[in-house]
Design a protein around this motif. Structure first.
Motif, PDB file in Angstrom:
ATOM      1  N   SER A 102      47.878  35.035  20.099  1.00 46.64           N
ATOM      2  CA  SER A 102      46.625  35.487  19.217  1.00 46.64           C
ATOM      3  C   SER A 102      45.363  35.975  20.153  1.00 46.64           C
ATOM      4  O   SER A 102      44.500  36.595  19.638  1.00 46.64           O
ATOM      5  CB  SER A 102      46.356  34.373  18.375  1.00 46.64           C
ATOM      6  OG  SER A 102      47.275  34.102  17.672  1.00 46.64           O
ATOM      7  N   PHE A 103      45.504  35.391  21.402  1.00 48.41           N
ATOM      8  CA  PHE A 103      44.582  35.785  22.350  1.00 48.41           C
ATOM      9  C   PHE A 103      44.501  37.152  22.767  1.00 48.41           C
ATOM     10  O   PHE A 103      43.104  37.607  22.975  1.00 48.41           O
ATOM     11  CB  PHE A 103      44.356  35.097  23.776  1.00 48.41           C
ATOM     12  CG  PHE A 103      43.925  33.429  23.530  1.00 48.41           C
ATOM     13  CD1 PHE A 103      42.797  33.199  22.816  1.00 48.41           C
ATOM     14  CD2 PHE A 103      45.019  32.637  24.005  1.00 48.41           C
ATOM     15  CE1 PHE A 103      42.590  31.477  22.670  1.00 48.41           C
ATOM     16  CE2 PHE A 103      44.548  31.235  23.963  1.00 48.41           C
ATOM     17  CZ  PHE A 103      43.370  31.050  23.272  1.00 48.41           C
ATOM     18  N   ALA A 104      45.229  38.038  22.483  1.00 49.66           N
ATOM     19  CA  ALA A 104      45.363  39.480  22.720  1.00 49.66           C
ATOM     20  C   ALA A 104      44.476  40.212  21.623  1.00 49.66           C
ATOM     21  O   ALA A 104      43.589  40.946  21.720  1.00 49.66           O
ATOM     22  CB  ALA A 104      46.924  40.054  22.742  1.00 49.66           C
ATOM     23  N   VAL A 105      44.766  39.678  20.424  1.00 50.42           N
ATOM     24  CA  VAL A 105      43.775  40.016  19.168  1.00 50.42           C
ATOM     25  C   VAL A 105      42.500  39.692  19.297  1.00 50.42           C
ATOM     26  O   VAL A 105      41.619  40.548  18.804  1.00 50.42           O
ATOM     27  CB  VAL A 105      44.632  39.736  17.700  1.00 50.42           C
ATOM     28  CG1 VAL A 105      43.917  40.282  16.744  1.00 50.42           C
ATOM     29  CG2 VAL A 105      46.148  39.666  17.967  1.00 50.42           C
ATOM     30  N   VAL A 106      42.273  38.596  19.712  1.00 48.92           N
ATOM     31  CA  VAL A 106      40.771  38.099  20.090  1.00 48.92           C
ATOM     32  C   VAL A 106      40.111  39.001  21.128  1.00 48.92           C
ATOM     33  O   VAL A 106      38.994  39.467  21.180  1.00 48.92           O
ATOM     34  CB  VAL A 106      40.910  36.805  20.809  1.00 48.92           C
ATOM     35  CG1 VAL A 106      39.297  36.382  21.144  1.00 48.92           C
ATOM     36  CG2 VAL A 106      41.316  35.607  19.691  1.00 48.92           C
ATOM     37  N   GLY A 107      40.931  39.435  22.119  1.00 52.56           N
ATOM     38  CA  GLY A 107      40.448  40.363  23.187  1.00 52.56           C
ATOM     39  C   GLY A 107      40.108  41.744  22.734  1.00 52.56           C
ATOM     40  O   GLY A 107      39.056  42.286  22.875  1.00 52.56           O
ATOM     41  N   GLU A 108      40.835  42.221  21.444  1.00 55.26           N
ATOM     42  CA  GLU A 108      40.752  43.549  21.032  1.00 55.26           C
ATOM     43  C   GLU A 108      39.484  43.469  20.267  1.00 55.26           C
ATOM     44  O   GLU A 108      38.729  44.379  20.045  1.00 55.26           O
ATOM     45  CB  GLU A 108      42.022  43.786  19.950  1.00 55.26           C
ATOM     46  CG  GLU A 108      42.747  44.820  20.264  1.00 55.26           C
ATOM     47  CD  GLU A 108      43.899  44.954  19.268  1.00 55.26           C
ATOM     48  OE1 GLU A 108      43.573  45.671  18.341  1.00 55.26           O
ATOM     49  OE2 GLU A 108      45.216  44.373  19.453  1.00 55.26           O
TER      50      GLU A 108
END
Ligand code: HEM
Length: 147
Positions: A102-108
């Motif tokens: 989910s941290f990838a989506v947070v980064g986006e």
């Protein structure tokens, strides 16, 4: 170097109160992955995104997130000094049910907020500089996961 300057200057240009920017970021996060809403315990009553976004506890979390980013931006010359804190922070997020992916989506969502707030100042170089900072934060937090 130039990357650090890009990150510092852009972060400063958002103004002192970062919470409204954090709200933009999390609104985007819930658009991209509505399932993440259920990980916040403050909206148990009916689980609507608006209720969550306007709850004081949620806004406190947003402020906490912005403080962690602020700490990273303030320590660009010595990010490793934040590592122990971030590992522990990752462990806490594992405990509340967050998945590393989910941290990838947070980064986006972070990049989305920066793009919206910075306008033409949001360049490819700036995006990459932020990805490097965010990448460090996520890598350190992720190493707190036990599984
Ligand atoms: C605490 C959820 C991302 C920083 C918490 C808590 C929850 C939570 C449920 C505990 C309740 C609270 O303190 O409000 C999430 C979810 C995320 C996310 C679902 C995204 C998928 C982040 C990120 C950061 C962050 C990216 C910072 C880079 C913090 C901090 C705390 C916290 C500083 C307080 C920890 C403490 O009590 O020591 N988070 N979080 N969170 N979160 Fe997050």
């Amino acid at each position: 170097g130039k990357d650090k300057e890009l990150v510092r200057e852009s972060w400063e240009s958002l103004g002192k109160n970062k919470v409204p920017h954090g709200v933009v970021m999390f609104t985007r996060l819930f658009e991209l992955d509505p399932n993440l809403l259920s990980l916040f315990p403050y909206n148990m009553k009916n689980g609507s995104m608006q209720d969550c976004l306007s709850s004081p506890e949620f806004l406190e979390h947003v402020a906490k997130v912005m403080l962690v980013i602020d700490a990273a931006v303030s320590n660009l010359d010595d990010l490793n000094s934040l590592e122990d804190y971030l590992i522990n922070l990752g462990r806490k997020h594992e405990a509340v049910g967050v998945k590393i992916q989910s941290f990838a989506v947070v980064g986006e969502s972070l990049l989305y907020m920066l793009q919206r707030s910075l306008g033409p100042a949001y360049t490819a170089a700036l995006r990459q500089a932020w990805l490097n900072v965010y990448g460090f934060v996520v890598a350190a937090m992720s190493s707190g996961w036990r599984e």
